[in-house]
Design an enzyme around this catalytic site. Structure first.
Site, PDB file in Angstrom:
ATOM      1  N   SER A   1      17.384 -50.027   9.029  1.00 33.76           N
ATOM      2  CA  SER A   1      18.252 -49.711   7.888  1.00 33.76           C
ATOM      3  C   SER A   1      17.645 -48.520   7.157  1.00 33.76           C
ATOM      4  O   SER A   1      16.479 -48.186   7.369  1.00 33.76           O
ATOM      5  CB  SER A   1      18.301 -50.928   6.956  1.00 33.76           C
ATOM      6  OG  SER A   1      18.774 -50.582   5.678  1.00 33.76           O
TER       7      SER A   1
ATOM      8  N   TYR B   1      15.450 -57.926   1.618  1.00 28.96           N
ATOM      9  CA  TYR B   1      16.014 -57.130   2.719  1.00 28.96           C
ATOM     10  C   TYR B   1      15.135 -55.897   2.978  1.00 28.96           C
ATOM     11  O   TYR B   1      14.849 -55.554   4.127  1.00 28.96           O
ATOM     12  CB  TYR B   1      17.437 -56.718   2.333  1.00 28.96           C
ATOM     13  CG  TYR B   1      18.234 -55.997   3.387  1.00 28.96           C
ATOM     14  CD1 TYR B   1      18.943 -56.702   4.350  1.00 28.96           C
ATOM     15  CD2 TYR B   1      18.317 -54.607   3.400  1.00 28.96           C
ATOM     16  CE1 TYR B   1      19.708 -56.045   5.305  1.00 28.96           C
ATOM     17  CE2 TYR B   1      19.075 -53.942   4.354  1.00 28.96           C
ATOM     18  CZ  TYR B   1      19.766 -54.664   5.307  1.00 28.96           C
ATOM     19  OH  TYR B   1      20.521 -54.006   6.246  1.00 28.96           O
TER      20      TYR B   1
HETATM   21  P1  NDP Z   1      27.931 -58.472   9.514  1.00 27.07           P
HETATM   22  O1  NDP Z   1      27.667 -59.384   8.344  1.00 27.07           O
HETATM   23  O2  NDP Z   1      29.247 -57.786   9.609  1.00 27.07           O
HETATM   24  O3  NDP Z   1      27.701 -59.303  10.884  1.00 27.07           O
HETATM   25  C1  NDP Z   1      26.515 -60.052  11.048  1.00 27.07           C
HETATM   26  C2  NDP Z   1      26.448 -60.607  12.455  1.00 27.07           C
HETATM   27  O4  NDP Z   1      25.199 -61.297  12.596  1.00 27.07           O
HETATM   28  C3  NDP Z   1      27.539 -61.628  12.753  1.00 27.07           C
HETATM   29  O5  NDP Z   1      27.892 -61.517  14.115  1.00 27.07           O
HETATM   30  C4  NDP Z   1      26.843 -62.975  12.492  1.00 27.07           C
HETATM   31  O6  NDP Z   1      27.375 -64.039  13.232  1.00 27.07           O
HETATM   32  C5  NDP Z   1      25.456 -62.646  12.996  1.00 27.07           C
HETATM   33  N1  NDP Z   1      24.402 -63.521  12.472  1.00 27.07           N
HETATM   34  C6  NDP Z   1      23.986 -63.654  11.196  1.00 27.07           C
HETATM   35  N2  NDP Z   1      22.977 -64.543  11.122  1.00 27.07           N
HETATM   36  C7  NDP Z   1      22.761 -64.975  12.404  1.00 27.07           C
HETATM   37  C8  NDP Z   1      21.872 -65.901  12.992  1.00 27.07           C
HETATM   38  N3  NDP Z   1      20.947 -66.559  12.271  1.00 27.07           N
HETATM   39  N4  NDP Z   1      21.940 -66.095  14.334  1.00 27.07           N
HETATM   40  C9  NDP Z   1      22.850 -65.432  15.088  1.00 27.07           C
HETATM   41  N5  NDP Z   1      23.716 -64.544  14.578  1.00 27.07           N
HETATM   42  C10 NDP Z   1      23.680 -64.332  13.257  1.00 27.07           C
HETATM   43  O7  NDP Z   1      26.715 -57.457   9.506  1.00 27.07           O
HETATM   44  P2  NDP Z   1      26.664 -55.873   9.832  1.00 27.07           P
HETATM   45  O8  NDP Z   1      27.405 -55.598  11.081  1.00 27.07           O
HETATM   46  O9  NDP Z   1      26.978 -55.130   8.614  1.00 27.07           O
HETATM   47  O10 NDP Z   1      25.098 -55.684  10.086  1.00 27.07           O
HETATM   48  C11 NDP Z   1      24.511 -55.830  11.373  1.00 27.07           C
HETATM   49  C12 NDP Z   1      23.077 -55.340  11.309  1.00 27.07           C
HETATM   50  O11 NDP Z   1      23.050 -53.986  10.859  1.00 27.07           O
HETATM   51  C13 NDP Z   1      22.182 -56.134  10.349  1.00 27.07           C
HETATM   52  O12 NDP Z   1      20.890 -56.239  10.895  1.00 27.07           O
HETATM   53  C14 NDP Z   1      22.170 -55.262   9.111  1.00 27.07           C
HETATM   54  O13 NDP Z   1      21.026 -55.466   8.323  1.00 27.07           O
HETATM   55  C15 NDP Z   1      22.168 -53.884   9.739  1.00 27.07           C
HETATM   56  N6  NDP Z   1      22.627 -52.827   8.843  1.00 27.07           N
HETATM   57  C16 NDP Z   1      23.902 -52.843   8.311  1.00 27.07           C
HETATM   58  C17 NDP Z   1      24.298 -51.788   7.496  1.00 27.07           C
HETATM   59  C18 NDP Z   1      25.664 -51.699   6.908  1.00 27.07           C
HETATM   60  O14 NDP Z   1      25.914 -50.766   6.140  1.00 27.07           O
HETATM   61  N7  NDP Z   1      26.582 -52.596   7.235  1.00 27.07           N
HETATM   62  C19 NDP Z   1      23.391 -50.694   7.162  1.00 27.07           C
HETATM   63  C20 NDP Z   1      22.090 -50.808   7.755  1.00 27.07           C
HETATM   64  C21 NDP Z   1      21.747 -51.833   8.569  1.00 27.07           C
HETATM   65  P3  NDP Z   1      28.577 -64.999  12.675  1.00 27.07           P
HETATM   66  O15 NDP Z   1      29.835 -64.189  12.874  1.00 27.07           O
HETATM   67  O16 NDP Z   1      28.551 -66.206  13.527  1.00 27.07           O
HETATM   68  O17 NDP Z   1      28.254 -65.263  11.238  1.00 27.07           O
END
Ligand code: NDP
Length: 255
Positions: A146, A159
């Site tokens: 990130s 975070y």
């Molecule tokens: P979302 O909240 O849109 O999606 C999160 C995903 O992670 C979902 O598929 C969810 O599954 C899954 N998940 C969460 N916890 C678990 C767990 N314990 N075990 C298995 N799966 C899990 O997140 P984003 O797409 O926004 O973010 C994805 C990554 O990118 C993260 O690491 C985030 O920190 C990083 N990121 C995001 C940014 C942004 O601007 N959006 C910027 C920088 C980094 P389920 O659908 O079952 O809940």
């Protein structure tokens, strides 16, 4: 054939039922890989799997619902994929969550939950997958970092600590596993419009601040991450080790 071609390779992308993980999974499929999707919610995972299977063919897409913070579930899922789907050539540690609360008001339980999901899971899943990759002498691990890997801001201390730690975990994995033929790198998205960031997009003052603060003058999209993810998952990055590639419209390069 280009060095970015992923034909014949199998990727496990954690947290790929939606958001950035889903976009990366689709991008790897488009580059020729087969993909194992993951998430916690089995219904959402099945729906995403069906959607991608309709586009890329049922043989190209599998789904495994498991919690990346639960070591027993992770070990069982990785063993099941290796035995039943194929060798995991590419691991994308993408699953993550956000919890917005000032440090003085942050409960230890919430701190632990964020650290477990955003940092420890990359160790737990990475360790299981790397055991098999090292035995084969090659493999790719991409840790989704990130801009908070580099920069802090108020209200997201857990975070920020987790994503900063993920950079050094990427280096630690490199120190121990690069000699065994693995390339482990970080991919650091800037502000990307997904469900996780919808509250920020909806906040007019934050939205204006981000667009003004980003040299590219816009939010990123999940699609912006696909090319860099394919690069880090492919032979094109075979001598790229322990780096974090910021895909942030230039945000971390200016004040
Ligand atoms: P979302 O909240 O849109 O999606 C999160 C995903 O992670 C979902 O598929 C969810 O599954 C899954 N998940 C969460 N916890 C678990 C767990 N314990 N075990 C298995 N799966 C899990 O997140 P984003 O797409 O926004 O973010 C994805 C990554 O990118 C993260 O690491 C985030 O920190 C990083 N990121 C995001 C940014 C942004 O601007 N959006 C910027 C920088 C980094 P389920 O659908 O079952 O809940």
């Amino acid at each position: 054939m280009t060095p970015f071609d992923l034909t014949g390779r199998l990727a496990l992308v954690t947290g790929s039922s939606r958001g950035i993980g889903l976009a990366i999974a689709a991008g790897l499929l488009r580059a020729g890989a087969r993909v194992v999707l993951n998430g916690m919610n089995p219904d959402r995972l099945a729906a995403t799997r069906d959607e991608l299977a309709a586009e890329f063919g049922p043989a190209a897409v599998a789904g495994r619902a498991f919690d990346v913070t639960a070591p027993d579930q992770v070990a069982a899922a990785v063993a099941d994929v290796e035995a039943g789907v194929g060798p995991i050539e590419i691991l994308v540690n993408n699953a993550g969550l956000q919890h917005r609360r000032p440090l003085l008001e942050l409960d230890l339980a919430d701190w632990n939950r964020v650290l477990a999901t955003d940092l420890t899971s990359a160790f737990v899943v990475g360790r299981e997958v790397a055991r098999a990759q090292l035995a084969r002498g090659h493999g790719k691990i991409v840790n989704i970092c990130s801009v908070q890997t580099e920069l802090a801001r108020p209200s997201i201390g857990a975070y920020t600590a987790a994503k900063g730690g993920l950079r050094n975990l990427t280096r630690a994995m490199t120190a121990e596993w690069a000699g065994g033929g693995l390339q482990i790198n970080g991919l650091a998205p800037g502000y990307i419009h997904t469900e996780m960031t919808q509250p920020l997009v909806d906040d007019a003052s934050f939205n204006g601040w981000i667009v003004g603060r980003t040299p590219a003058a816009r939010w990123g999209t999940p699609a912006d991450l696909v090319g860099p993810a394919v690069f880090l998952a492919s032979a094109a990055s075979d001598f790229v080790n322990g780096q974090v590639l910021f895909v942030d419209g230039g945000l971390t390069t200016v004040v």
